[in-house]
Design a protein around this motif. Structure first.
Motif, PDB file in Angstrom:
ATOM      1  N   PHE A 271       0.843  -1.195   0.000  1.00 33.98           N
ATOM      2  CA  PHE A 271       0.000   0.000   0.000  1.00 33.98           C
ATOM      3  C   PHE A 271       0.881   1.248   0.000  1.00 33.98           C
ATOM      4  O   PHE A 271       0.676   2.187  -0.787  1.00 33.98           O
ATOM      5  CB  PHE A 271      -0.902  -0.051   1.239  1.00 33.98           C
ATOM      6  CG  PHE A 271      -1.962   1.025   1.307  1.00 33.98           C
ATOM      7  CD1 PHE A 271      -2.134   1.972   0.307  1.00 33.98           C
ATOM      8  CD2 PHE A 271      -2.816   1.068   2.407  1.00 33.98           C
ATOM      9  CE1 PHE A 271      -3.119   2.953   0.394  1.00 33.98           C
ATOM     10  CE2 PHE A 271      -3.807   2.036   2.506  1.00 33.98           C
ATOM     11  CZ  PHE A 271      -3.947   2.980   1.498  1.00 33.98           C
ATOM     12  N   PHE A 272       1.886   1.268   0.883  1.00 32.46           N
ATOM     13  CA  PHE A 272       2.748   2.445   0.987  1.00 32.46           C
ATOM     14  C   PHE A 272       3.524   2.683  -0.301  1.00 32.46           C
ATOM     15  O   PHE A 272       3.620   3.821  -0.778  1.00 32.46           O
ATOM     16  CB  PHE A 272       3.723   2.272   2.155  1.00 32.46           C
ATOM     17  CG  PHE A 272       4.637   3.445   2.350  1.00 32.46           C
ATOM     18  CD1 PHE A 272       4.198   4.573   3.020  1.00 32.46           C
ATOM     19  CD2 PHE A 272       5.931   3.427   1.864  1.00 32.46           C
ATOM     20  CE1 PHE A 272       5.034   5.663   3.194  1.00 32.46           C
ATOM     21  CE2 PHE A 272       6.774   4.508   2.031  1.00 32.46           C
ATOM     22  CZ  PHE A 272       6.320   5.630   2.701  1.00 32.46           C
ATOM     23  N   ALA A 273       4.098   1.626  -0.865  1.00 35.39           N
ATOM     24  CA  ALA A 273       4.872   1.780  -2.099  1.00 35.39           C
ATOM     25  C   ALA A 273       3.989   2.258  -3.244  1.00 35.39           C
ATOM     26  O   ALA A 273       4.416   3.068  -4.074  1.00 35.39           O
ATOM     27  CB  ALA A 273       5.538   0.454  -2.460  1.00 35.39           C
ATOM     28  N   ARG A 274       2.740   1.800  -3.283  1.00 35.46           N
ATOM     29  CA  ARG A 274       1.826   2.245  -4.329  1.00 35.46           C
ATOM     30  C   ARG A 274       1.443   3.712  -4.143  1.00 35.46           C
ATOM     31  O   ARG A 274       1.270   4.445  -5.116  1.00 35.46           O
ATOM     32  CB  ARG A 274       0.593   1.354  -4.359  1.00 35.46           C
ATOM     33  CG  ARG A 274       0.899  -0.054  -4.861  1.00 35.46           C
ATOM     34  CD  ARG A 274      -0.344  -0.923  -4.921  1.00 35.46           C
ATOM     35  NE  ARG A 274      -1.367  -0.306  -5.758  1.00 35.46           N
ATOM     36  CZ  ARG A 274      -1.351  -0.265  -7.087  1.00 35.46           C
ATOM     37  NH1 ARG A 274      -0.335  -0.817  -7.739  1.00 35.46           N
ATOM     38  NH2 ARG A 274      -2.309   0.305  -7.756  1.00 35.46           N
ATOM     39  N   MET A 275       1.315   4.135  -2.898  1.00 34.97           N
ATOM     40  CA  MET A 275       1.083   5.563  -2.647  1.00 34.97           C
ATOM     41  C   MET A 275       2.244   6.395  -3.184  1.00 34.97           C
ATOM     42  O   MET A 275       2.045   7.432  -3.823  1.00 34.97           O
ATOM     43  CB  MET A 275       0.932   5.810  -1.143  1.00 34.97           C
ATOM     44  CG  MET A 275      -0.388   5.390  -0.543  1.00 34.97           C
ATOM     45  SD  MET A 275      -0.365   5.541   1.266  1.00 34.97           S
ATOM     46  CE  MET A 275       0.148   7.252   1.477  1.00 34.97           C
ATOM     47  N   GLN A 276       3.453   5.941  -2.915  1.00 31.64           N
ATOM     48  CA  GLN A 276       4.632   6.674  -3.368  1.00 31.64           C
ATOM     49  C   GLN A 276       4.690   6.775  -4.881  1.00 31.64           C
ATOM     50  O   GLN A 276       4.966   7.842  -5.439  1.00 31.64           O
ATOM     51  CB  GLN A 276       5.893   5.989  -2.846  1.00 31.64           C
ATOM     52  CG  GLN A 276       6.281   6.332  -1.437  1.00 31.64           C
ATOM     53  CD  GLN A 276       7.706   5.918  -1.180  1.00 31.64           C
ATOM     54  OE1 GLN A 276       8.104   4.782  -1.442  1.00 31.64           O
ATOM     55  NE2 GLN A 276       8.508   6.833  -0.686  1.00 31.64           N
TER      56      GLN A 276
END
Length: 656
Positions: A271-276
């Protein structure tokens, strides 16, 4: 300066003949800015800078007047003076980001041509010089790293000009088990690519000056044979077309020393990497085009995915050891900003080419990993305080250094602004420990008391300036039909931007706390160490999260309870910050989850074009990586052992 030699005789078979190039260490206490004319500098560059900086100053003065009007009632006391000073500094920070992004937004809508004659729609230029692709690696999973190198090699061969490029794997690996697998992986790669492939490998005996020393050692031994070198990271990918166009731009523009691309973050699973990667793909171009427009030939360098003129780098970018006591003394950690400043001092142009595609990197898989990396950058950027007084630096590069330093001081400044903004109303309400309960108290009532309409207007104006670059990035994406479709369509783009903004706001208190602590640790002389970035699925042991964030969680819960005891309205006013601290552990678990990330991807949220229509080089690199992972003899089991070891070292470094 002595250069560490290789310690493995086998490497001599994997290296070309040496072509030494002198690289003197620069003196920051002497020197002057070169008066050499830069043909690639835009003729109206001063007007551009006046427009961007002037707009930021005008917005700041306007907002300052409004907040001064709210404070002026009974005169401005010490606390109010502190609040005003903090507000001015922080608003100026976001105002400069806004005015720069606004310039980029206009450029994207007008679709202006790329600088330096780079046109990714034109035929590839025919190259006449050689370029070295330098891939520094430090205790990385060699199969993961070499899968990317293999894909780039094939992409270059597809251009018909692969013979103009040589690959150098520059190892600083220190762990014996990784070193063993690294040598075996290089041997296997050279065998697969054939005898004609110019892929070389060198490992240093000592990791002197970290990555900067790794590059400098190569320059001093082999740099004389290559007019250009292109610096990669272990997770970098660049298409053959992009590499050829960058080399062609260097051949055409003899006064340019460095061209920095805009790497897009890809391959995010959590989730975090996709936000980035969504933020980088949608908001990033607006920001990058803006800074390229007003930085001109005084651009900056981000340390990777950039091509550099080797002779200019050797002559002007030899880094000295800094003085001044901790945390400033020692080898330069964040070397890229300083190298760019020294190149410009020597009379060379530094440009950014944000419109050139085909440049990629991977981001940290979790908030914790980002903050560990950020702690290292914090030390390096604060160290630039010892570089600022250097003689002969261009004013734009002093600004780059100041911005890098300021990025980390904004976190404690935001914290101080919130605390002072709370302390003033409490003081005026007569708060004391003997009678802490204040029925119906909320800071909002105090701040709105003198001029409610003006106070609300200042708040909304500040939030608009803060969030406008994101809005402009969304609009710039929506008005491009192909890009809009590749990002999932208009509704998903807007929804994804809202989701990213809300999640970023919830994570902001954690980031603010960790960055503030990092600044304090650096100023106290605590070293951040040098550890490998995790590149696995992002999962973090719950015990590690509890150790890292339990204190912040308890502090947030205690703050919320104290605020509620003073006044339920105060607790509601502090709710967003308290909630971010209390939820720091579950927020990390949620955003580090690859399962959540994949569900969002399946639903089309936080989508980027590289997922909808994957470039060939990304697909090929992932296929090669998967093939090495599936092989029975693949070492390190897809990098899991390496990742866990690296992560445990990072946790120990942080907790110490």
């Amino acid at each position: 300066m002595n250069t560490p030699r290789v310690d493995d005789p086998l490497q001599q078979e994997w290296l070309p003949p040496e072509s030494p190039l002198a690289m003197p260490v620069q003196d920051l206490r002497t020197g002057r800015l070169s008066s050499r004319a830069l043909p690639t500098s835009p003729p109206a560059i001063m007007r551009r800078r006046v427009l961007v900086v002037g707009t930021a100053i005008a917005l700041t003065l306007f907002a300052t007047y409004q907040i001064w009007w709210v404070l002026r009632g009974d005169g401005i006391n010490v606390l109010e003076g502190v609040l005003l000073a903090l507000f001015v500094a922080l608003f100026a920070w976001i105002a400069l980001s806004f005015s720069s992004a606004l310039a980029g937004f206009v450029l994207l809508l007008r679709r202006r041509p790329h600088p330096l004659g780079i046109d990714d729609a034109a035929a590839l230029p025919e190259l006449s010089t050689r370029t070295a692709l330098l891939l520094p690696t430090y205790n990385e999973d060699p199969h993961r790293v070499l899968a990317g190198l293999h894909a780039m090699h094939e992409s270059l061969q597809g251009t018909g000009q692969g013979s103009r490029f040589d690959f150098f794997i520059l190892s600083d690996t220190t762990r014996p088990e990784v070193r063993h697998h690294e040598v075996a992986a290089v041997r296997a790669l050279r065998r697969r690519l054939g005898a004609d492939a110019r892929v070389f490998y060198r490992r240093r005996r000592e990791n002197t000056e970290r990555k900067a020393g790794n590059i400098a050692e190569w320059v001093r031994r082999f740099g004389g044979a290559y007019p250009q070198m292109l610096i990669l990271d272990a997770d970098s990918l660049m298409t053959g077309d992009t590499l050829v166009r960058l080399a062609g731009a260097m051949e055409r523009n003899a006064s340019v020393a460095l061209i920095q691309t805009l790497p897009m973050i890809v391959n995010g699973r959590t989730f975090f990497a996709r936000m980035q990667q969504f933020a980088g793909r949608v908001y990033g171009p607006v920001v990058a085009h803006g800074i390229a427009w007003w930085h001109g030939a005084e651009g900056n360098y981000w340390g990777h995915n950039a091509i550099i003129r080797t002779a200019a780098f050797a002559r002007h970018a030899g880094l000295p050891h800094l003085r001044g006591g901790k945390p400033f003394e020692g080898a330069v950690l964040s070397h890229d900003f300083v190298e760019a400043a020294l190149l410009r001092r020597g009379g060379w142009a530094i440009h950014m080419a944000p419109g050139l595609g085909g440049s990629y990197e991977e981001g940290p898989p979790s908030l914790t990993d980002m903050l560990v990396r950020d702690r290292r950058w914090c030390q390096g950027n604060l160290q630039h305080g010892a570089v600022l007084p250097a003689r002969g630096l261009h004013r734009m590069h002093r600004l780059h250094l100041l911005v890098g330093i300021g990025h980390y001081f904004t976190a404690p400044m935001w914290a101080m602004l919130m605390l002072v903004g709370l302390a003033i109303p409490l003081q005026q309400a007569g708060f004391n420990l003997s009678q802490p309960h204040l029925e119906g108290f909320t800071p909002a009532l105090y701040w709105r008391g003198g001029d409610p309409a003006r106070f609300l207007w200042v708040f909304y104006f500040t939030m608009a300036v803060l969030l406008a670059p994101k809005a402009m990035g969304c609009v710039a994406t929506l008005v491009q039909p192909a890009l809009r479709r590749q990002c999932g369509g208009g509704l998903r783009i807007i929804g994804s931007a809202l989701l990213e903004t809300v999640m970023a706001a919830l994570m902001a208190p954690v980031t603010m706390y960790v960055q503030s602590r990092g600044v304090a640790e650096v100023l106290a002389g605590q070293d951040s160490g040098w550890e490998t970035q995790r590149r696995d699925d992002g999962s973090v042991p719950l015990a590690s999260l509890v150790r890292r964030y339990a204190g912040l969680t308890l502090f947030g819960a205690s703050s919320g309870m104290v605020a509620y005891f003073v006044s339920p309205a105060l607790a509601a006013w502090m709710g967003p910050v308290v909630l971010g601290m209390v939820l720091s552990i579950p927020m990390n678990v949620l955003t580090a989850s690859p399962v959540v990330g994949q569900r969002l991807r399946a639903a089309g949220w936080l989508r980027i074009p590289e997922e909808s229509t994957p470039p060939a080089i990304l697909s090929r690199a992932l296929a090669l990586r998967a093939a090495s992972d599936d092989a029975p003899s693949a070492p390190l089991a897809s990098g899991t052992i390496l990742a866990l070891g690296a992560y445990s070292s990072m946790v120990r470094a942080e907790d110490s």
